[in-house]
Design an enzyme around this catalytic site. Structure first.
Site, PDB file in Angstrom:
ATOM      1  N   ARG A 137      -2.820  13.986 -18.037  1.00 35.18           N
ATOM      2  CA  ARG A 137      -1.713  13.715 -18.978  1.00 35.18           C
ATOM      3  C   ARG A 137      -2.233  13.077 -20.252  1.00 35.18           C
ATOM      4  NH1 ARG A 137       2.050  10.698 -14.623  1.00 35.18           N
ATOM      5  NH2 ARG A 137       0.635  11.466 -13.024  1.00 35.18           N
ATOM      6  N   HIS A 186       5.565   3.527 -11.700  1.00 32.80           N
ATOM      7  CA  HIS A 186       4.618   2.761 -10.862  1.00 32.80           C
ATOM      8  C   HIS A 186       5.146   1.352 -10.586  1.00 32.80           C
ATOM      9  CE1 HIS A 186       1.042   5.258 -12.618  1.00 32.80           C
ATOM     10  NE2 HIS A 186       1.408   5.776 -11.461  1.00 32.80           N
ATOM     11  N   ASN A 235       7.396   9.559   1.273  1.00 36.37           N
ATOM     12  CA  ASN A 235       7.214   9.931  -0.132  1.00 36.37           C
ATOM     13  C   ASN A 235       7.244  11.466  -0.195  1.00 36.37           C
ATOM     14  OD1 ASN A 235       6.500  10.373  -2.746  1.00 36.37           O
ATOM     15  ND2 ASN A 235       4.599   9.181  -2.696  1.00 36.37           N
ATOM     16  N   GLU A 264       2.078   0.490  -2.032  1.00 43.02           N
ATOM     17  CA  GLU A 264       3.478   0.800  -2.354  1.00 43.02           C
ATOM     18  C   GLU A 264       4.303   1.014  -1.087  1.00 43.02           C
ATOM     19  OE1 GLU A 264       1.450   3.513  -5.057  1.00 43.02           O
ATOM     20  OE2 GLU A 264       3.258   3.488  -6.276  1.00 43.02           O
ATOM     21  N   ARG A 266      10.520   6.609  -1.195  1.00 43.07           N
ATOM     22  CA  ARG A 266      10.120   6.384  -2.583  1.00 43.07           C
ATOM     23  C   ARG A 266      10.896   7.375  -3.460  1.00 43.07           C
ATOM     24  NH1 ARG A 266       6.173   9.821  -5.966  1.00 43.07           N
ATOM     25  NH2 ARG A 266       6.437   8.707  -7.916  1.00 43.07           N
TER      26      ARG A 266
END
Ligand code: AMP
Length: 405
Positions: free
Chosen positions: A241, A180, A7, A384, A91
């Site tokens: 956010r 996601h 990642n 993940e 990823r």
């Protein structure tokens, strides 16, 4: 078969080496501050060895060389030769509408990921740097890319379209993409396995709640709606956010404050959410603590988050005409019993009732469902990296099959 899962951020590189026989993580780590003074690597092995070392890597290629060194030499070694790594899985944050599935890397794939850098400027260029660096270090072993957006490809147009002039969609591909996806796919699949039912028969709402948060309606194993939008700024409020806003705010705030262009992006991405409302922290633990000590803004931020989660769960149950299971995952979803309890209060209309004793427990899997409640509520730790490794393995398998015909 050993798969290295990567990642890559612009200045970081997280990795896991997974032995697919038994799906065992052999080691994992993080190269931080790539190209910035003060670079370091943290490396952990399955048998408990752990090291943090100052290092100097000017770029991603040097970071890869360092992690290979860690894996193959000294006390942190888990393989004796880099050739033991059979494939690399990356990823990738944004695949937009170009990548409905994970795929193997070739020049055309790299060019497509690059063409999306305009809408994912923080992520996609860094992923490409990671892929190129891996090509330099590992030669021509297969590399796969797994996109945060792919799982949401199944959304119908009524869910992914924004109600703005259609031309923006046709000309600029402006629509909801959702993110996601690898996490929502992993936990929904796991949920079906736990329930012992085919995923095709289930309506599941997956709540990935972390620094970034999103909720997805998974109907029959397919994402039919999700909260994040064109970028990961939309949907639920998050650590920093804002989540969804009234678009007229932009011009109004611009007139009042003189804010413009990228300053808005910084405000909505880095100074909003839990941090913006509480003026204390973006970290849910800090917010929870401050709220419990009577800080009103922290309590407000926490209440807003729980309210929004509840609201999306209700709307996704409506969209799917019911819900069989709700799954909590991500740092907040897996750890915050307060958030879970608040969200699940007064949800008897959906058949949701959680066991408050179970809710105090910690672990990769917790069944929170109160006795007799119709709708299951689970905590399922996301993974993940494993999903990326599984996709990579499957793609390598396809590669080695004889061509049809
Ligand atoms: P993630 O982005 O998935 O790593 O999640 C990070 C978020 O999880 C941060 O807001 C953390 O405060 C939150 N988190 C981690 N542990 C806990 C905890 N024990 N209680 C509440 N929130 C937590």
């Amino acid at each position: 078969m050993k798969i290295l899962v990567i990642n890559c951020g612009s200045s970081s590189l997280k990795y896991q080496l997974i032995d697919m026989e038994g799906e065992k993580v052999l080691c994992k780590g993080n190269c931080e501050r790539i190209g910035i003074p003060g670079s370091k690597i943290t490396h952990k092995t399955a048998d408990g060895y752990q090291v943090e070392r100052d290092a100097s890597f000017a770029n991603h290629t040097e970071a890869f060389a360092m992690l290979v060194d860690m894996m193959t030499k000294g006390d942190g070694a888990v393989i004796s030769d880099v050739k033991e790594i059979n494939a690399v899985g990356h990823r990738v944050a944004h695949g937009a509408d170009m990548f409905p599935h994970s795929c193997l890397v070739d020049e055309e794939v790299i060019a497509k990921i690059d063409s999306l850098s305009e809408i994912a400027p923080l992520h996609n260029p860094a992923h490409i740097q990671g892929i190129r660096a891996a090509q330099r270090i590992f030669g021509d072993i297969p590399q796969a890319v797994v996109f945060d957006t792919s799982f949401h490809h199944s959304m119908p147009s009524k869910a992914y379209m924004f109600a703005i002039p259609y031309n923006y969609y046709k000309e600029y591909h402006i629509r909801r993409y959702g993110f996601h996806g690898t996490s929502h796919r992993y936990v929904s699949k796991k949920c079906a396995e736990i329930m012992g039912r085919p995923i095709e028969s289930l309506k599941i709402i997956t709540c990935h709640l972390g620094n970034g948060s999103s909720i997805t309606a998974v109907d029959g194993g397919r994402s039919v709606d999700t909260t994040m939008g064109f970028t990961p700024t939309g949907g639920l409020m998050m650590g920093t956010r804002s989540g969804d806003l009234d678009p007229s705010l932009v011009t109004f705030i611009a007139e009042k404050t003189g804010l413009h262009g990228n300053e808005f992006l910084r405000t909505f991405n880095e100074q909003s959410g839990l941090l913006g409302v509480s003026a204390i922290s973006s970290d849910a633990r800090d917010i929870e603590k401050a709220a419990s000590l009577g800080n009103e803004n922290a309590a407000l931020a926490q209440n807003m988050l729980c309210y929004q989660i509840k609201k999306y769960i209700g709307s996704y149950a409506a969209v799917m005409n019911g819900v069989d299971a709700i799954v909590f995952t991500g740092g907040i979803g897996e750890n915050s019993s307060t958030v879970r309890e608040t969200v699940c209060q007064d949800m008897d209309y959906l058949g949701v009732k959680i066991d408050l004793e179970q809710n105090k427990k910690r672990g990769d899997f917790i069944d929170l469902t109160a006795e007799g409640a119709k709708t299951k509520v689970f905590v399922i730790a996301t993974n993940e990296e494993l999903m990326i490794a599984r996709d990579t393995l499957a793609l390598c398998g396809k590669m080695s099959q004889p061509a049809e015909g």
